[in-house]
Design a protein around this motif. Structure first.
Motif, PDB file in Angstrom:
ATOM      1  N   GLU A 280     -13.655  15.222  -9.125  1.00 15.17           N
ATOM      2  CA  GLU A 280     -14.363  16.871  -7.944  1.00 15.17           C
ATOM      3  C   GLU A 280     -13.381  17.435  -7.514  1.00 15.17           C
ATOM      4  N   SER A 281     -11.911  17.217  -7.801  1.00 14.13           N
ATOM      5  CA  SER A 281     -11.135  17.573  -6.740  1.00 14.13           C
ATOM      6  C   SER A 281     -10.163  18.364  -7.937  1.00 14.13           C
ATOM      7  N   VAL A 282     -10.436  18.023  -8.825  1.00  9.69           N
ATOM      8  CA  VAL A 282      -9.579  18.503 -10.197  1.00  9.69           C
ATOM      9  C   VAL A 282     -10.419  19.942 -11.018  1.00  9.69           C
ATOM     10  N   ARG A 283     -12.083  19.565 -10.210  1.00  4.28           N
ATOM     11  CA  ARG A 283     -13.105  20.503 -11.222  1.00  4.28           C
ATOM     12  C   ARG A 283     -13.136  22.070  -9.600  1.00  4.28           C
ATOM     13  N   SER A 284     -12.500  21.362  -8.223  1.00  3.71           N
ATOM     14  CA  SER A 284     -12.481  22.564  -6.864  1.00  3.71           C
ATOM     15  C   SER A 284     -11.195  23.319  -6.714  1.00  3.71           C
ATOM     16  N   ASP A 285     -10.038  21.745  -7.582  1.00  2.46           N
ATOM     17  CA  ASP A 285      -8.557  22.509  -7.180  1.00  2.46           C
ATOM     18  C   ASP A 285      -7.624  22.081  -7.775  1.00  2.46           C
ATOM     19  N   THR A 286      -8.616  22.893  -9.247  1.00  3.39           N
ATOM     20  CA  THR A 286      -7.073  23.317 -10.512  1.00  3.39           C
ATOM     21  C   THR A 286      -7.468  24.196 -11.200  1.00  3.39           C
ATOM     22  N   VAL A 287      -6.887  24.833 -11.618  1.00  2.00           N
ATOM     23  CA  VAL A 287      -6.997  26.414 -12.809  1.00  2.00           C
ATOM     24  C   VAL A 287      -6.402  26.281 -13.833  1.00  2.00           C
ATOM     25  N   ARG A 288      -6.384  25.964 -15.159  1.00  2.19           N
ATOM     26  CA  ARG A 288      -5.644  25.970 -16.673  1.00  2.19           C
ATOM     27  C   ARG A 288      -6.090  27.289 -17.258  1.00  2.19           C
ATOM     28  N   ALA A 289      -5.760  27.674 -17.970  1.00  8.87           N
ATOM     29  CA  ALA A 289      -5.622  28.956 -18.631  1.00  8.87           C
ATOM     30  C   ALA A 289      -5.003  29.319 -19.653  1.00  8.87           C
ATOM     31  N   GLN A 290      -5.190  30.027 -20.702  1.00  7.39           N
ATOM     32  CA  GLN A 290      -4.009  30.130 -22.031  1.00  7.39           C
ATOM     33  C   GLN A 290      -4.165  32.422 -21.934  1.00  7.39           C
ATOM     34  N   TYR A 291      -2.859  32.550 -22.145  1.00  2.38           N
ATOM     35  CA  TYR A 291      -3.020  33.999 -22.169  1.00  2.38           C
ATOM     36  C   TYR A 291      -4.007  34.662 -23.672  1.00  2.38           C
ATOM     37  N   GLN A 292      -4.135  35.004 -23.236  1.00  2.05           N
ATOM     38  CA  GLN A 292      -4.205  36.469 -24.108  1.00  2.05           C
ATOM     39  C   GLN A 292      -3.634  37.606 -24.482  1.00  2.05           C
ATOM     40  N   LYS A 293      -3.909  38.871 -25.795  1.00  2.00           N
ATOM     41  CA  LYS A 293      -2.850  39.169 -25.752  1.00  2.00           C
ATOM     42  C   LYS A 293      -3.328  40.215 -24.768  1.00  2.00           C
ATOM     43  N   ALA A 300       3.307  45.793 -25.929  1.00  5.49           N
ATOM     44  CA  ALA A 300       1.948  44.658 -26.599  1.00  5.49           C
ATOM     45  C   ALA A 300       2.466  43.332 -27.516  1.00  5.49           C
ATOM     46  N   VAL A 301       1.512  42.664 -26.536  1.00  2.00           N
ATOM     47  CA  VAL A 301       2.030  40.699 -27.038  1.00  2.00           C
ATOM     48  C   VAL A 301       0.684  40.095 -27.567  1.00  2.00           C
ATOM     49  N   PRO A 302       1.146  39.315 -27.782  1.00  3.15           N
ATOM     50  CA  PRO A 302      -0.184  38.533 -29.061  1.00  3.15           C
ATOM     51  C   PRO A 302      -0.266  37.322 -28.109  1.00  3.15           C
ATOM     52  N   GLY A 303      -1.402  36.955 -27.978  1.00  4.48           N
ATOM     53  CA  GLY A 303      -2.243  36.038 -27.112  1.00  4.48           C
ATOM     54  C   GLY A 303      -1.987  34.436 -28.258  1.00  4.48           C
ATOM     55  N   TYR A 304      -1.671  33.778 -26.649  1.00  2.00           N
ATOM     56  CA  TYR A 304      -0.893  32.285 -27.057  1.00  2.00           C
ATOM     57  C   TYR A 304      -1.795  31.730 -28.542  1.00  2.00           C
ATOM     58  N   LEU A 305      -2.866  32.202 -29.228  1.00  2.00           N
ATOM     59  CA  LEU A 305      -3.843  31.369 -29.767  1.00  2.00           C
ATOM     60  C   LEU A 305      -2.817  32.106 -31.319  1.00  2.00           C
ATOM     61  N   GLU A 306      -2.381  33.409 -30.783  1.00  2.00           N
ATOM     62  CA  GLU A 306      -2.634  34.346 -32.070  1.00  2.00           C
ATOM     63  C   GLU A 306      -0.639  33.870 -32.320  1.00  2.00           C
ATOM     64  N   GLU A 307      -0.203  33.426 -30.978  1.00  2.00           N
ATOM     65  CA  GLU A 307       1.443  33.502 -31.435  1.00  2.00           C
ATOM     66  C   GLU A 307       1.909  32.227 -31.972  1.00  2.00           C
ATOM     67  N   LEU A 308       0.733  31.383 -31.707  1.00  2.00           N
ATOM     68  CA  LEU A 308       0.128  29.603 -32.352  1.00  2.00           C
ATOM     69  C   LEU A 308       0.383  29.723 -33.813  1.00  2.00           C
ATOM     70  N   GLY A 309      -0.634  30.305 -33.771  1.00  2.00           N
ATOM     71  CA  GLY A 309      -1.447  30.849 -35.197  1.00  2.00           C
ATOM     72  C   GLY A 309      -2.523  29.457 -35.675  1.00  2.00           C
ATOM     73  N   HIS A 310      -3.440  28.563 -34.161  1.00  2.00           N
ATOM     74  CA  HIS A 310      -4.012  27.605 -34.669  1.00  2.00           C
ATOM     75  C   HIS A 310      -4.847  27.244 -33.309  1.00  2.00           C
ATOM     76  N   PRO A 311      -5.970  26.966 -33.645  1.00  2.00           N
ATOM     77  CA  PRO A 311      -6.632  26.962 -32.562  1.00  2.00           C
ATOM     78  C   PRO A 311      -5.834  25.608 -30.932  1.00  2.00           C
ATOM     79  N   SER A 312      -5.896  25.917 -30.144  1.00  2.00           N
ATOM     80  CA  SER A 312      -5.160  24.442 -28.882  1.00  2.00           C
ATOM     81  C   SER A 312      -5.813  24.346 -27.767  1.00  2.00           C
ATOM     82  N   HIS A 313      -6.226  23.499 -26.997  1.00  2.00           N
ATOM     83  CA  HIS A 313      -6.502  23.301 -25.653  1.00  2.00           C
ATOM     84  C   HIS A 313      -5.194  23.183 -24.363  1.00  2.00           C
ATOM     85  N   THR A 314      -3.633  23.723 -25.261  1.00  2.00           N
ATOM     86  CA  THR A 314      -2.714  23.700 -23.890  1.00  2.00           C
ATOM     87  C   THR A 314      -2.717  25.012 -23.231  1.00  2.00           C
TER      88      THR A 314
END
Ligand SMILES: NC(=O)C1=CN([C@@H]2O[C@H](COP(=O)(O)OP(=O)(O)OC[C@H]3O[C@@H](n4cnc5c(N)ncnc54)[C@H](OP(=O)(O)O)[C@@H]3O)[C@@H](O)[C@H]2O)C=CC1
Ligand SMILES: O=C1O[C@H](COP(=O)(O)O)[C@@H](O)[C@H](O)[C@H]1O
Length: 490
Positions: A280-293, A300-314
């Protein structure tokens, strides 16, 4: 002037001596200590890695690294050449008993009491086998110690395993778990500010403080470290270690003394007092995200997944709200936030005080805000309310007291590794992490990582060059708080 005791000649063996950390941070830091006279004649710095390289080749690499990473004012070609005379290289696989350990013996000086520091600037999976080999080959002596880089493990179980593995060969007092945030002068200033200044000492509690924000924002992406970073993410890379350590310094009770174990006891008490994270607190008190371009400083900088070249949940961004369940911190939110590809590079601690309860200026005063600028532009600012000089009534206006430490003291602020490398030689553990601290930090953060792995909270996104996702703004809003960059409107 440096009041710390002068050191006797020592040997420093860097496992991972050709890696990014060694080249970008450790060797430049050693060079600075050499300039300060803290690497006396007779010292040996031995880089090791599996790569086949001769001494001249290694010295040439370091030469290039110093040109790149030492500030212009400190770089002196003659001094660099002199410094390189104490640098050696050995091709050694730390994980193998049949590697060239005799070669290492041949490079080290002195007897049992000579200080020998074995610095592991490698992946943590090497720590135990390399310690076993050091033991087996007779390198564990009265004067030897190991420095372990973070992260120690990827969760509580792996951290316990690594700690137990190293403990088979080295006493805790000879194990130095490095956290370079503790080596930052401005992080150490938290203790000075809190416990050497009665004004701050008196108001440092939930009675006067509404929230404390700890931010480490970076503009860089993951670049050459993508392979490591994608298995780690912002939480393991920065929160479990650096930012929880900073939180501990902000929240701890006064330690009995400045002896290392008293300070560590006080920090571990904070980690144990953190309100446990549930789904419950993870839902209300945490935010995780990945950068987009996006765009950073006009590029101009690429997004995380573009930089990485594969899908990711990091996650490349994390923001958390924590509560410290001690009487001092009742009803106080501690916010921690770190990310790659943010708008600006800044690490800071922002303390928001509660509004004044005086009836003289009802509703008119903005909260006092203390900002400890960890880096860059190391210093302090304090926003307070004063009378508006352009108004004949008692209208209030905000003013800022600002101290820049390098300007105030007229000194260069050293990189944190400069202090920590020599503290390990001196055997001074105050700025290193004790085993129980590492494990207590994993115990608290583990449930967040587990919940995310089960997708209990969504992965958000943010535009590179921004201050992060809207979800993080909303998380604070629910508690009447705002992130520092939006405080001008408060
Ligand atoms: N880079 C950074 O900014 C930071 C890094 N750290 C930590 O420091 C450690 C090192 O990071 P980083 O320098 O980036 O990593 P790199 O991948 O750049 O370097 C790893 C080094 O380890 C050596 N190595 C690998 N296996 C062995 C082995 N079996 N025996 C001896 N040497 C070996 C590699 O050389 P070779 O392959 O030739 O053996 C190389 O020199 C990691 O734990 C990281 O998390 C912590 C904070 C910041
Ligand atoms: O430990 C780490 O720290 C750096 C950020 O350090 P700073 O002193 O520049 O704030 C971070 O870039 C890296 O990913 C992480 O491993």
């Amino acid at each position: 002037m440096n009041a710390a005791p002068q050191v006797e000649p020592f040997d420093y063996v860097i496992f991972g001596g050709t890696g990014d950390l060694a080249m970008r941070k450790l060797l430049p830091a050693f060079y600075h200590r050499f300039l300060d006279g803290d690497v006396p004649d007779g010292c040996r710095i031995v880089g090791t890695a599996r790569a086949q390289l001769d001494r001249a080749g290694y010295q040439a690499r370091i030469h290039d690294a110093l040109k790149q990473f030492v500030d212009h004012a400190s770089y002196d070609e003659k001094r660099v050449r002199k410094f390189l005379e104490c640098v050696f290289y050995l091709s050694l696989d730390g994980s193998r008993a049949d590697s060239d350990w005799d070669g290492l013996s041949g490079l080290l000086e002195g007897g049992e009491d000579r200080v020998r520091v074995f610095y592991f600037a490698t992946a943590p999976r090497l720590y135990e086998p390399a310690c076993a080999n050091l033991h087996e080959k007779g390198f564990v002596t009265a004067g030897s110690r190991v420095v372990l880089e973070k992260p120690i493990g990827t969760d509580l179980a792996s951290a316990e395993e690594i700690n137990a593995g190293v403990a088979r060969y080295f006493d805790e007092k000879h194990i130095f778990r490095i956290d370079h945030y503790l080596g930052k002068e401005t992080v150490q200033d938290v203790l000075a500010l809190r416990f050497a200044n009665p004004v701050f000492e008196a108001v440092w509690s939930g009675e006067y403080i509404q929230s404390i924000q700890i931010t480490a924002a970076e503009t860089v992406g993951v670049e050459a470290r993508a392979a490591y970073y994608d298995t780690s993410g912002a939480t393991r890379d920065m929160v479990q270690n650096h930012l929880l350590q900073v939180l501990c310094l902000c929240a701890m009770e006064a330690p009995k003394s400045l002896e290392a174990d008293d300070v560590r006891d006080a920090k571990v008490a904070v980690l144990k007092a953190l309100h446990p994270m549930t789904d419950e607190s993870v839902r209300s008190d945490t935010v995780r995200a990945q950068y987009q371009k996006g765009e950073i400083a006009g590029h101009a900088v690429p997004g995380y997944l573009e930089e990485l070249g594969h899908p990711s949940h990091t996650e490349t961004y994390v923001a958390l709200r924590a509560e410290v369940e001690t009487p001092r911190w009742k009803d106080v939110s501690f916010y921690i936030r770190t990310a790659k590809r943010m708008k600006a590079k800044t690490s800071e601690i922002v303390v928001t005080f509660r509004a004044s309860s005086s009836q003289l200026f009802p509703g008119a005063s903005r909260p006092n805000i203390l900002v400890i600028r960890v880096q860059p532009d190391e210093g302090l600012s304090y926003r307070l309310s004063v009378k508006d000089p352009q108004d004949d009534t008692f209208t209030l206006r905000s003013a800022e007291m600002n101290v820049g430490f390098p300007q105030q003291f007229g000194v260069r602020y050293p990189d944190s590794y400069e202090r920590l490398l020599l503290d390990a030689v001196r055997g001074n553990p105050i700025l290193f992490i004790r085993r129980d601290e590492v494990e207590a930090a994993w115990r608290w953060i583990g449930p967040v990582l587990d919940a995310w792995a089960r997708d209990v909270a969504p992965m958000s996104s943010y535009v590179a060059g921004s201050w992060g996702p809207d979800e993080a703004t909303r998380m604070l809003d629910l508690h009447g708080d705002v992130w520092h960059e939006a405080m001008d409107d408060m």
